[in-house]
Scaffold this active site. Sequence first.
Site, PDB file in Angstrom:
ATOM      1  N   SER A  50       0.830  -1.204   0.000  1.00 46.44           N
ATOM      2  CA  SER A  50       0.000   0.000   0.000  1.00 46.44           C
ATOM      3  C   SER A  50       0.860   1.249   0.000  1.00 46.44           C
ATOM      4  CB  SER A  50      -0.934   0.009   1.220  1.00 46.44           C
ATOM      5  OG  SER A  50      -0.182   0.142   2.405  1.00 46.44           O
TER       6      SER A  50
ATOM      7  N   GLY B  12       2.127  -1.012   3.785  1.00 43.84           N
ATOM      8  CA  GLY B  12       1.518  -2.330   3.715  1.00 43.84           C
ATOM      9  C   GLY B  12       2.388  -3.263   4.521  1.00 43.84           C
ATOM     10  N   LYS B  13       1.804  -4.017   5.438  1.00 40.96           N
ATOM     11  CA  LYS B  13       2.612  -4.843   6.323  1.00 40.96           C
ATOM     12  C   LYS B  13       3.436  -5.873   5.554  1.00 40.96           C
ATOM     13  CE  LYS B  13       1.402  -5.758  10.456  1.00 40.96           C
ATOM     14  NZ  LYS B  13       2.196  -4.680  11.080  1.00 40.96           N
TER      15      LYS B  13
ATOM     16  N   GLY C 143       6.993  -3.785  22.404  1.00 44.82           N
ATOM     17  CA  GLY C 143       7.590  -2.467  22.236  1.00 44.82           C
ATOM     18  C   GLY C 143       8.799  -2.258  23.124  1.00 44.82           C
TER      19      GLY C 143
ATOM     20  N   ASP D 149       9.469   7.916  15.220  1.00 48.57           N
ATOM     21  CA  ASP D 149       8.251   7.420  14.577  1.00 48.57           C
ATOM     22  C   ASP D 149       8.240   5.903  14.707  1.00 48.57           C
ATOM     23  OD1 ASP D 149       6.078   6.813  12.995  1.00 48.57           O
ATOM     24  OD2 ASP D 149       6.955   7.532  11.124  1.00 48.57           O
TER      25      ASP D 149
ATOM     26  N   GLY E  36       7.122  -3.073  14.226  1.00 48.00           N
ATOM     27  CA  GLY E  36       6.783  -4.490  14.275  1.00 48.00           C
ATOM     28  C   GLY E  36       7.118  -5.207  12.982  1.00 48.00           C
ATOM     29  N   ASP E  37       6.895  -4.551  11.857  1.00 48.06           N
ATOM     30  CA  ASP E  37       7.227  -5.151  10.565  1.00 48.06           C
ATOM     31  C   ASP E  37       8.735  -5.318  10.418  1.00 48.06           C
ATOM     32  OD1 ASP E  37       4.533  -5.175   9.889  1.00 48.06           O
ATOM     33  OD2 ASP E  37       4.625  -3.187   8.974  1.00 48.06           O
TER      34      ASP E  37
ATOM     35  N   ASN F 244      15.092  -7.089  17.473  1.00 48.61           N
ATOM     36  CA  ASN F 244      14.926  -5.940  18.361  1.00 48.61           C
ATOM     37  C   ASN F 244      15.841  -4.780  17.975  1.00 48.61           C
ATOM     38  OD1 ASN F 244      12.973  -7.166  19.906  1.00 48.61           O
ATOM     39  ND2 ASN F 244      14.297  -7.623  21.641  1.00 48.61           N
TER      40      ASN F 244
ATOM     41  N   GLY G 146       8.953   7.357   9.049  1.00 44.97           N
ATOM     42  CA  GLY G 146       8.386   6.505   8.015  1.00 44.97           C
ATOM     43  C   GLY G 146       8.627   5.034   8.283  1.00 44.97           C
TER      44      GLY G 146
END
Length: 301
Positions: free
Chosen positions: A11, A39-40, A212, A236, A241-242, A266, A277
């Site tokens: 996306s 997009g993940k 996190g 940001d 996670g991705d 990590n 971003g």
Amino acid sequence: MSNMTVVGSLSTDFVVTADKRPTVGETIFGELFTTTFGGKGANQAVAAARLGGQVSMIGTVGSDLFGKEIVLNLENNSIDTTFVERVTQKPSGSAHITVVDGDNSIIYIPGANDEITKEQINLAQSQLESSDVVIIQNETPLDIIEQVIQTCFEKGIKTIYNPAPAKKVDQALIDQVTYFTPNESEFTLLFPTLTLSEGMAKYPNKLIVTMGSKGVYFNDGEKEVHVDSYKVTPIDTTGAGDTFNGAFGVALTAGLDMIESIRFGNLAAALSIQKFGAQSGMPTLVEMKESGLYEKEWNIK
């Protein structure tokens, strides 16, 4: 080199930064607007490719300008787009992101991502079978997720299933995946009757809960294991996670054990949140190795 396939969403992210979020009916001034790639699925593919993985993407975009740019961006990141299909019936997917004080809230519109078909997965069978690991998320239809995971399970291919955004998942599907990587809030939605400890004990060496700044937790079959995060000041958090999932996959296929693979993930995530971003913040392997926190014994090439 890790041979990886990512099945998932592609996306464009439309990102607004502001000093607060508007209330209902309120109009406020923002600080910055930008468009980035997201997009993940694409995020995880880019994260893995930048860290040295040989990555192929399976997904669907629209025939619009956004779709063309999404595919070009993948190719610019050395990702094989042979199995990225273009459709005419829907526009490319998009995510509308508001960033306040380094934390994000997101509205995701699947668009063309919902048009991926079982036939498309069948055509990519040889690619799946040649993979050291297959990564999938929840921004594609559930029947596609089930098909990919079942195929990989039957063929003995390792899978990383990142159930984000959270949706109801059948017990049998979880049993078939190699690694299941929700964050803390996704775990709560997916397992409302289980405590974190109960969930990890039920799925040892499979359920990996990312939390996190609090790090990552899993159960090794004998005890709970906590892998601490690297402490940084976030700019940001979009795509953290991705980044973790892509990096985790690279480390696993490079031969690192569970704990070291999580630590590698990590560090990649920590470096990513120090830039703006989702994809633009994702580190390269060179940048990882330039970090004073990089462990030489990881020996990823």
